[in-house]
Design a protein around this motif. Structure first.
Motif, PDB file in Angstrom:
ATOM      1  N   PRO A  51      37.049  48.673  32.807  1.00 13.59           N
ATOM      2  CA  PRO A  51      36.227  49.569  33.622  1.00 13.59           C
ATOM      3  C   PRO A  51      37.062  50.689  34.247  1.00 13.59           C
ATOM      4  N   LEU A  53      26.784  50.156  37.254  1.00 12.45           N
ATOM      5  CA  LEU A  53      27.534  48.911  37.366  1.00 12.45           C
ATOM      6  C   LEU A  53      28.776  49.180  38.189  1.00 12.45           C
ATOM      7  N   ASN A  65      32.354  47.758  39.716  1.00 11.21           N
ATOM      8  CA  ASN A  65      33.418  46.755  39.581  1.00 11.21           C
ATOM      9  C   ASN A  65      34.361  46.864  40.766  1.00 11.21           C
ATOM     10  N   ARG A  93      32.909  41.701  38.749  1.00 11.86           N
ATOM     11  CA  ARG A  93      32.618  42.601  37.646  1.00 11.86           C
ATOM     12  C   ARG A  93      31.124  42.899  37.540  1.00 11.86           C
ATOM     13  N   ASN A  94      30.842  44.135  37.194  1.00  6.12           N
ATOM     14  CA  ASN A  94      29.494  44.544  36.786  1.00  6.12           C
ATOM     15  C   ASN A  94      28.405  44.126  37.777  1.00  6.12           C
ATOM     16  N   ARG A 129      25.264  44.900  39.592  1.00 13.01           N
ATOM     17  CA  ARG A 129      24.199  45.800  39.155  1.00 13.01           C
ATOM     18  C   ARG A 129      23.507  46.513  40.316  1.00 13.01           C
TER      19      ARG A 129
END
Length: 563
Positions: A402, A547, A549, A555-556, A558
């Protein structure tokens, strides 16, 4: 050390006198003098400091305090001063789990949702074994709280941490697929102990761990307003070298928030070799390293790292929170241990503990070896010629993670690589496809498809796909990204705004965080909790979300675009 310094040191340090032979007393005295000399500057200055203890063969051979526990009231640190030991706390949770497994109260293969049904069903079973080895995929609460708008000096309660865990929307990875450190996992273990035993985690650990060992100054801190006798305050260096108090409103049971002294921890270290809390088999189980789904074994066990130092096996853990820096290292074959607890930052307690071990175990430690990787990186390897046509095919952009990209460029018969937010560096050809990057201390290997097209490069075990080389988004394209984004998982919103051609993420608590384009719709964030922001589009190209991070541990996350 001169007489005046010795008298000053004696006023604030406490040494345990043990019966020993005259030759042993001389050796011990020499080591003590060396250690006192190393830290006497903390005693002579108006600064925070540290406490340490050394145990060997079931006895305390050194206990010391240097510096101040409280700068405002000039209270010295002693071996009985109580510190928040941060993540060193995890090993106590690990032994609690091991004891309950031995009793048959729980099983390592149990689904955590059998005890905590409030945890979401992610479509994959998360076991107690996953939590105890950091292989669950559960997010790490410091990062999620940061994204949600919290500051680390806020009051952060155990119930609030659990609430974030219960509202987690996705896992970082399939349980068992990776090892990624998660404080939240150990908070969930503390809750498992409470629900499986019917006692609070604080009460169970007191009755089964601390009371049997006589650790009378030790407890898991479950009320941030509680008055703790002999408690040290935490401090950090500010501009100009001045000290600033660091607030500590955390009650992260299981992962942190254990309050104790080096005097009490000496009893804990000796328990590894002569168990009084937990059976020998429970303590041995505690050293069981985790195994990933692919069969590979990791170095982490039940709240401890299983490793080696200069040829000797070690059981260890460090901690860092609210300016407290802590380390506990046990050498099981030598029946030896060192504990270092400091109340200031910057400070490295782990290297300090190993330097102390060097003095006591000098005759048993293997010689220190030069770091081969570092030595190898001092010189570029012999280069081999590579056709210009092949070099040209390697030119392009590759995604490592990312908002983390590398751009490979060619100048004549040389390749250079530039990672996101870093300088451009030279790549030395070891073969037609492998290039050594001295600045990284590692190789990059270009890979091709069956059709002969360069598709990705490999770097330190990661696969980075080759992407189209795109220009920075135009103002019109940046404007498409603006709007309000909401995370139901974190119950927070961000405004993405465009000012003077630059993009920012605006939060009501954090203010404006700059976003720097890395590639296409992927942006590098300018805050520790916003490592990257990647905008998401639907099949028609409309921006529908992002998204976020906050590093490998989160992580990710939303966010949905509301407007």
């Amino acid at each position: 050390m001169n007489r005046s310094v010795r008298s000053t040191t004696a006023a604030v340090l406490f040494a345990l006198t043990l019966p020993m032979s005259s030759s042993a007393r001389q050796v011990q005295g020499s080591l003590t003098d060396q250690i006192d000399a190393r830290f006497e500057h903390l005693t002579r200055s108006n600064s925070p400091g540290l406490a340490m203890v050394v145990v060997r063969n079931g006895e305390v051979v050194l206990r010391r305090g240097y510096g101040l526990a409280n700068l405002e009231h000039q209270i010295p640190i002693t071996p009985s001063t109580v510190f928040d030991i941060a993540s060193v706390s995890k090993q106590f949770t690990g032994l609690a789990i091991s004891i309950l497994v031995e009793e048959g109260t729980i099983s390592l293969e149990d689904d955590v949702r059998d005890y905590i049904p409030e945890l979401a069903d992610f479509g994959h079973t998360i076991t107690i074994d996953h939590l105890v080895h950091h292989t669950s995929g559960i997010r790490d609460w410091p990062g999620t709280l940061g994204v949600a708008g919290w500051r680390m000096d806020d009051v952060i309660s155990f119930d609030q941490i659990l609430s974030f865990a219960f509202n987690q929307g996705d896992l970082n990875f399939v349980p068992g697929a990776e090892y990624t450190y998660s404080n939240t996992g150990f908070n969930l273990l503390a809750e498992v102990v409470a629900r499986a035993t019917g006692q609070s985690f604080r009460q169970w650990t007191w009755e089964n761990l601390f009371e049997p060992l006589g650790m009378t100054s030790t407890h898991f801190h479950d009320d941030h307003t509680e008055v703790v006798p002999s408690r040290a305050n935490g401090y950090s260096r500010g501009p100009g070298g001045t000290w600033h108090a660091v607030p500590n409103g955390l009650t992260a049971l299981g992962s942190s928030s254990l309050y104790t002294s080096v005097d009490d921890l000496a009893k804990w270290v000796m328990n590894f070799d002569d168990p009084k809390a937990g059976s020998p088999s429970a303590l041995e189980r505690m050293k069981t390293r985790g195994v990933l789904n692919d069969g590979s074994r990791i170095g982490y066990a039940f709240g401890v790292n299983i490793g080696e130092y200069r040829g000797l096996p070690t059981v260890s853990h460090g901690g860092s929170w609210a300016a407290f820096r802590t380390a506990l290292i046990h050498f099981p074959e030598q029946d030896f241990g060192v504990v270092v607890l400091a109340n200031h930052t910057p400070f490295d307690p782990t290297s300090t503990a190993f330097r102390i071990a060097d003095l006591y175990l000098e005759d048993e430690l293997a010689p220190e070896e030069e770091d081969q990787a570092s030595a190898a990186s001092e010189e570029d390897p012999s280069e081999v010629p590579v056709p210009i046509s092949a070099l040209e095919e390697y030119v392009g952009v590759y995604k490592l993670g990312p908002a983390w990209y590398v751009r490979v460029t060619r100048e004549g018969d040389e390749l250079h690589v530039q990672a996101t937010a870093e300088d451009r560096v030279f790549m030395a050809a070891r073969s037609e496809s492998e290039f050594w990057v001295r600045d990284y201390g590692a190789s990059m290997i270009f890979r091709r498809s069956d059709a002969g097209q360069v598709t990705h490069l490999e770097y330190r075990g990661s696969v980075a796909p080759k992407l189209d080389d795109l220009q920075r988004p135009s103002l019109v394209q940046l404007a498409e990204l603006t709007g309000e984004y909401e995370s139901t998982e974190l119950a927070t919103t961000y405004q993405i705004i465009l000012e003077d051609g630059d993009l920012f993420a605006r939060h009501r608590r954090h203010g404006d965080t700059p976003l720097t384009n890395a590639w296409k719709d992927d942006f590098r964030g300018g805050a520790w909790f916003l490592r990257s922001v990647e905008f998401q589009r639907d099949s028609d190209g409309h921006v529908v979300g992002m998204l976020v991070n906050a590093g490998e541990r989160n992580r990710n996350i939303r966010f949905r675009k509301r407007r």
